[in-house]
Write a protein that holds these residues in place. Structure first.
Motif, short mmCIF file in Angstrom:
data_model
loop_
_atom_site.label_atom_id
_atom_site.label_comp_id
_atom_site.label_asym_id
_atom_site.label_seq_id
_atom_site.Cartn_x
_atom_site.Cartn_y
_atom_site.Cartn_z
N GLY A 58 0.79 -1.29 0.08
CA GLY A 58 -0.11 0.00 -0.12
C GLY A 58 0.82 1.50 0.02
O GLY A 58 0.08 2.39 -0.03
N THR A 59 2.11 1.17 0.25
CA THR A 59 2.86 2.17 -0.12
C THR A 59 3.90 2.46 -1.46
O THR A 59 4.15 1.48 -1.88
CB THR A 59 3.93 2.17 1.29
OG1 THR A 59 3.52 2.14 2.65
CG2 THR A 59 4.94 3.47 1.33
N LEU A 60 3.95 3.84 -1.94
CA LEU A 60 4.54 3.97 -3.06
C LEU A 60 6.20 3.52 -2.86
O LEU A 60 6.77 3.96 -1.98
CB LEU A 60 4.40 5.35 -3.51
CG LEU A 60 5.25 5.84 -4.84
CD1 LEU A 60 4.10 5.18 -6.04
CD2 LEU A 60 4.96 7.23 -4.93
N ASP A 61 6.53 2.62 -4.01
CA ASP A 61 7.74 1.99 -3.80
C ASP A 61 8.70 2.72 -4.88
O ASP A 61 9.81 3.03 -4.80
CB ASP A 61 8.11 0.45 -3.92
CG ASP A 61 9.23 -0.18 -3.82
OD1 ASP A 61 9.76 0.29 -2.56
OD2 ASP A 61 9.68 -0.82 -4.47
N ARG A 62 7.98 2.98 -5.76
CA ARG A 62 8.97 3.57 -7.17
C ARG A 62 7.89 4.40 -8.05
O ARG A 62 6.92 3.90 -8.24
CB ARG A 62 9.56 2.65 -7.79
CG ARG A 62 10.16 3.27 -9.15
CD ARG A 62 11.81 3.73 -8.70
NE ARG A 62 12.17 4.73 -9.87
CZ ARG A 62 13.02 4.02 -10.59
NH1 ARG A 62 13.53 2.77 -10.86
NH2 ARG A 62 13.67 4.84 -11.70
N GLU A 63 8.20 5.50 -8.51
CA GLU A 63 7.40 6.20 -9.60
C GLU A 63 8.46 6.62 -10.60
O GLU A 63 9.63 6.94 -10.47
CB GLU A 63 6.94 7.41 -8.85
CG GLU A 63 6.03 8.31 -9.49
CD GLU A 63 5.56 9.55 -8.94
OE1 GLU A 63 4.12 9.51 -8.58
OE2 GLU A 63 6.22 10.29 -8.38
N LEU A 64 8.09 6.41 -11.84
CA LEU A 64 8.74 6.68 -13.08
C LEU A 64 8.13 7.34 -14.00
O LEU A 64 7.01 6.62 -14.66
CB LEU A 64 9.42 5.36 -13.41
CG LEU A 64 10.31 5.56 -14.81
CD1 LEU A 64 11.60 6.37 -14.27
CD2 LEU A 64 10.73 4.22 -15.18
N LEU A 65 8.52 8.46 -14.62
CA LEU A 65 7.79 9.05 -15.71
C LEU A 65 8.43 8.38 -17.03
O LEU A 65 9.20 8.66 -17.34
CB LEU A 65 7.94 10.61 -15.76
CG LEU A 65 7.45 11.34 -17.01
CD1 LEU A 65 6.07 11.40 -16.86
CD2 LEU A 65 7.96 12.68 -17.18
N VAL A 66 7.46 7.74 -17.73
CA VAL A 66 7.72 7.25 -18.82
C VAL A 66 7.31 7.72 -20.17
O VAL A 66 7.64 7.53 -21.15
CB VAL A 66 7.55 5.54 -19.07
CG1 VAL A 66 8.14 4.71 -18.02
CG2 VAL A 66 5.91 5.39 -18.79
N GLY A 67 6.41 8.54 -20.13
CA GLY A 67 5.81 9.57 -21.33
C GLY A 67 4.27 8.90 -21.35
O GLY A 67 3.79 8.11 -21.08
N ALA A 68 3.77 9.73 -22.65
CA ALA A 68 2.21 9.31 -23.01
C ALA A 68 2.26 8.26 -23.83
O ALA A 68 2.62 8.69 -24.91
CB ALA A 68 1.67 10.57 -23.23
N TYR A 69 1.94 7.01 -23.61
CA TYR A 69 1.77 5.94 -24.57
C TYR A 69 0.38 5.43 -24.32
O TYR A 69 -0.07 5.12 -23.39
CB TYR A 69 2.88 4.85 -24.29
CG TYR A 69 4.19 5.55 -24.71
CD1 TYR A 69 4.57 5.56 -25.87
CD2 TYR A 69 4.97 6.01 -23.66
CE1 TYR A 69 5.97 5.92 -26.30
CE2 TYR A 69 6.61 6.53 -23.80
CZ TYR A 69 6.84 6.27 -25.31
OH TYR A 69 8.27 6.72 -25.57
N THR A 70 -0.13 4.63 -25.38
CA THR A 70 -1.26 3.73 -25.16
C THR A 70 -0.86 2.58 -25.19
O THR A 70 -0.19 2.09 -25.65
CB THR A 70 -2.13 3.99 -26.33
OG1 THR A 70 -2.53 5.32 -26.46
CG2 THR A 70 -3.39 3.12 -26.20
#
Length: 179
Positions: A58-70
């Protein structure tokens, strides 16, 4: 494969990946918290159209901006729990552990929504819930979809068995020490 959520065998961290429709490229993300053997974890991954988020208990472990993709959703790729599968449906590898209360959503759930259900079974239909398997059958090799979902699965292979349910007592990781 189009979607993946698992544990990196060399680092022991949660990892996820998806394939996009624009280029067929993959967009991996890896967590930062090594997982201990013989411990229950609640793992979740979300992609909101630009950002991957991995959650442990329930806790954020990693956040990564990868861009806008479908994300790719029109392929013939098979889905599997505890294995990756080829396009023909053959299992490729296996998870050597226990799995319980698997859920697939068609929306990126918020941190609060994930944390609110980290220690509970979902037994009724929920908005955005498209797949849910309690893995409580205890006999046979059919895994029944539930909580408003109707996709059943089949356990295949050898050396598997039914076990008691997860304890649903996942505690969030301790915050880091103050600088």
């Amino acid at each position: 494969m189009n979607y993946f959520l698992g544990i990196d065998g060399s680092t022991g961290v949660l990892t996820a990946d998806f394939e996009d429709t624009a280029t067929g490229g993959n967009h991996p993300v890896a967590g930062v918290t090594p997982l201990a053997d013989h411990a229950w974890y609640h793992a979740a991954a979300t992609y909101d159209g630009t950002t991957w988020r991995l959650y442990l208990n329930g806790t954020l472990d990693r956040e990564l901006l990868v861009g806008a993709y479908t994300t790719e959703a029109t392929s013939i790729q098979h889905a599997g729990l505890g294995t990756a599968m080829t396009s023909t449906g053959a299992a490729s590898g296996f998870f050597n552990g226990l799995i319980d209360e698997v859920r697939i959503w068609n929306v990126a759930r918020s941190t609060a929504e994930i944390a609110a259900t980290v220690n509970s079974e979902i037994t009724t239909a929920q908005s955005g819930l498209v797949g849910r398997w309690a893995l409580n059958e205890g006999t046979g090799n059919t895994v029944y979809g539930s909580a408003g979902t109707t996709v059943n699965g089949t356990v295949t292979g050898t050396n598997w068995g039914w076990w008691a349910a997860a304890p649903f007592d996942a505690a969030p990781p301790a915050p880091p020490a103050a600088p």
